[in-house]
Design an enzyme around this catalytic site. Structure first.
Site, PDB file in Angstrom:
ATOM      1  CG  HIS A  68     122.953  15.293  15.048  1.00  0.00           C
ATOM      2  ND1 HIS A  68     122.154  14.721  15.990  1.00  0.00           N
ATOM      3  CD2 HIS A  68     122.373  15.026  13.846  1.00  0.00           C
ATOM      4  CE1 HIS A  68     121.131  14.120  15.399  1.00  0.00           C
ATOM      5  NE2 HIS A  68     121.252  14.280  14.104  1.00  0.00           N
ATOM      6  CE1 TYR A 197     122.883  13.720  24.503  1.00  0.00           C
ATOM      7  CE2 TYR A 197     123.189  12.127  26.281  1.00  0.00           C
ATOM      8  CZ  TYR A 197     123.510  12.597  25.020  1.00  0.00           C
ATOM      9  OH  TYR A 197     124.473  11.948  24.290  1.00  0.00           O
ATOM     10  N   PRO A 289     127.445   5.431  29.463  1.00  0.00           N
ATOM     11  CG  PRO A 289     125.393   4.502  28.856  1.00  0.00           C
ATOM     12  CD  PRO A 289     126.439   4.473  29.929  1.00  0.00           C
ATOM     13  CE  LYS A 293     133.308  12.458  25.018  1.00  0.00           C
ATOM     14  NZ  LYS A 293     133.258  13.013  23.695  1.00  0.00           N
ATOM     15  CE1 TYR A 381     127.040  14.108  23.939  1.00  0.00           C
ATOM     16  CE2 TYR A 381     127.366  14.831  21.672  1.00  0.00           C
ATOM     17  CZ  TYR A 381     126.720  14.026  22.594  1.00  0.00           C
ATOM     18  OH  TYR A 381     125.764  13.138  22.170  1.00  0.00           O
TER      19      TYR A 381
END
Ligand code: APR
Ligand code: PHB
Length: 398
Positions: A68, A197, A289, A293, A381
Site C-alpha cells: 500500500h 480511517y 491500534p 504500531k 505511519y
C-alpha cells in the site's frame, strides 16, 4: 535461551536465534490451535517485512501481501489521501495479517524441528537477577525445569514475566481510553483499494483488509458495550452511517468470521531488562491500534535483542544487550506518542466537550491542508528508523 510466549515476538526471536546457531525453547500457555486462530492487526512497516524475510519466512508474505502506497482519511464526509510513498521519499507498508505471520513462523519452526511447548501451565521465571536463571512449568501433572542463559519475556500484556519483576525495579506508565474497538472480520471485498480511517460525528471507524476478498472493519464503541449486543446487521448499519456515499456504495455486508471488542491503552514499562530477563513486544508496552504500531514495535524489539544476543554469543561483547532497553525505549516512546496523537485526532471524546471537538476539527483542518502536516502523519505511519536523529547527534558532536 528460554522464550516465554509463542506470539509473533517469541516465534520471530526463536527463528532468528536458531538461524544464528543459538538454541531456544519456547513455552506457550495456550494450545497451538488457539495461537493460530487469533485475529490481530496486519500493517507491516518495511523494516518488519525485511526482518521476516531475514528470518526465512518472507515467501508467502511477498506473494500474498498487498503493498500500500497510501491510505485515506475520511473526515466529516470528505476524503483526504495520505500519499505515504510520495511524502516519505518512497516508503510503503505491506498488508499481511498477523494470523498469517504466526502460521508462517510456526511452520518454519516445525520444519526446522525446533522445540515449542504448548499448553505449559504455571510458567514461572526464576533467579534472573543472578547468573543461573531458569524457567519452570507444569505439564501433564509433572513439574519441568529449563536452565538457560537468558529469558525473553515475549508473553504479551497479560503474561507472567513482567509481574515477576520486583515492584521497586520497574516503573509503569499507563493511559486508558474511554472506548474500545469493535472489530469484525468478513469474507467480503475491501470497500477501497486502500485503508480508510474515518473520523465521523458518530465516532471513529476503520475499513481495513486482509486480502482482496477478506476485510477487517472496526467501530469505536463505549467501553460498556458488549459483543453480544452487536448483531452483524447492526454492525454493518452503523458502519454505513459512519462512511461516505462512495464507501456505502462499495460496502457488501457478509456474515462475520470473527467479532470482538478490544479496549485501547497506552502502556510502557521502564526498563526492559532485569538481569537476565528481557521484556519484548507487548510484555513491555502496548499501543492503541490506531497507528498500527503494535506488531511493528514488537518486531523492532526482536531485531534489537536478537542482534544483541548474537553479538554476545559470537563476539563475547555485551554492548548490544546492555543497550537494548535504552535503544528500544526511545523507539517505543516515539511510536507511543504517534499512536496516542492519532487516536486523539480521529476518535470522539465526548468528555472533552464542545471545545474539544472544535479544537480537534481545527487541528485536522490544518494537518489535512498542509504538506508538512500530511508528511508528519506519513513519516510516522511508515515508521521512523531506529537510528532516527542519531546522525544529527553525531554531527553535533563533531
Ligand atoms: N506463559 C506462557 N505463555 C504465555 C503466558 C504465560 N504465563 N502469558 C501469555 N502467554 C502467551 C500468550 O498466549 C501469547 O501466545 O504469550 C503470547 C504473547 O503473544 P502476543 O500477545 O501476540 O504478544 P507479542 O508476541 O508481543 O506480539 C505483539 O501482537 O498482540 C499483538 O498488538 C500486539 O501487534 C502486537 C503484537
Ligand atoms: C487491521 O487491519 O486490523 C488494522 C489496520 C490498521 C490499524 C489497526 C488495525 O491501524
Amino acid at each position: 535461551m528460554a522464550i516465554v510466549g509463542a506470539g509473533p515476538a517469541g516465534l520471530l526471536l526463536g527463528l532468528l536465534l536458531h538461524n544464528a546457531g543459538i538454541d531456544a525453547v519456547i513455552l506457550e500457555r495456550r494450545s497451538r490451535a488457539y495461537v493460530l486462530g487469533r485475529v490481530r492487526a496486519g500493517v507491516l512497516e518495511q523494516g518488519t517485512a525485511e526482518l521476516l524475510e531475514r528470518a526465512g519466512v518472507g515467501e508467502r508474505m511477498r506473494r500474498d501481501g498487498l503493498v500500500h502506497q497510501g491510505f485515506e482519511l475520511l473526515v466529516r464526509g470528505r476524503r483526504h489521501r495520505v500519499d505515504l510513498r510520495g511524502l516519505t521519499g518512497g516508503s510503503t507498508v505491506l498488508i499481511y495479517g498477523q494470523t498469517q505471520i504466526t502460521r508462517d513462523l510456526l511452520e518454519a519452526r516445525g520444519a526446522a524441528g525446533l522445540p515449542t511447548i504448548f499448553e505449559a501451565q504455571d510458567v514461572a521465571v526464576q533467579e534472573f537477577a543472578g547468573a543461573h536463571p531458569y524457567v519452570s512449568w507444569r505439564q501433564d501433572g509433572r513439574e519441568h525445569r529449563l536452565n538457560c542463559d537468558f529469558i525473553a519475556g515475549c508473553d504479551g500484556s497479560h503474561g507472567v514475566c513482567r509481574p515477576s519483576v520486583p515492584r521497586e525495579a520497574i516503573r509503569e506508565y499507563e493511559r486508558l481510553y474511554p472506548f474500545g474497538w469493535l472489530g469484525l472480520l468478513a469474507d467480503t471485498p475491501p470497500v477501497s483499494d486502500e485503508l480508510i480511517y474515518v473520523n465521523s460525528e458518530r465516532g471513529f471507524a476503520l475499513c481495513s483488509m486482509r486480502s482482496r476478498t477478506r476485510s477487517r472493519f472496526y467501530l469505536q464503541v463505549p467501553l460498556t458495550e458488549e459483543v453480544s449486543h452487536w448483531s452483524d446487521a447492526r454492525f454493518w448499519e452503523e458502519l454505513r452511517q459512519r462512511l461516505d456515499e462512495a464507501g456505502r456504495e462499495r460496502l457488501v455486508a457478509a456474515p462475520s468470521v470473527e467479532k470482538s471488542i478490544a479496549p485501547l491503552r497506552s502502556f510502557v514499562v521502564e526498563p526492559l531488562r532485569f538481569g537476565r530477563l528481557f521484556l519484548v513486544g507487548d510484555a513491555g508496552h502496548t499501543v492503541p491500534p490506531t497507528g498500527a504500531k503494535g506488531l511493528n514495535l514488537a518486531a523492532g524489539d526482536v531485531h534489537c535483542l536478537a542482534d544483541g544476543l548474537i553479538e554476545h554469543y559470537s563476539e563475547r561483547s555485551a554492548a548490544g544487550i546492555d543497550d537494548y532497553s535504552r535503544r528500544r525505549l526511545r523507539c517505543i516512546w516515539r511510536a507511543q506518542r504517534f499512536s496516542w496523537w492519532l487516536t486523539r485526532l480521529l476518535h470522539r471524546f465526548p468528555e472533552d466537550g464542545a471545545i474539544g471537538e472544535k479544537l480537534q476539527q481545527a487541528e485536522l483542518d490544518y494537518l489535512l491542508h498542509s504538506e508538512a502536516g500530511m508528511r508528519t502523519i506519513a513519516e510516522n505511519y511508515v515508521g521512523l528508523p531506529p537510528t532516527f536523529g542519531e546522525e544529527a547527534n553525531l554531527l553535533l558532536r563533531k
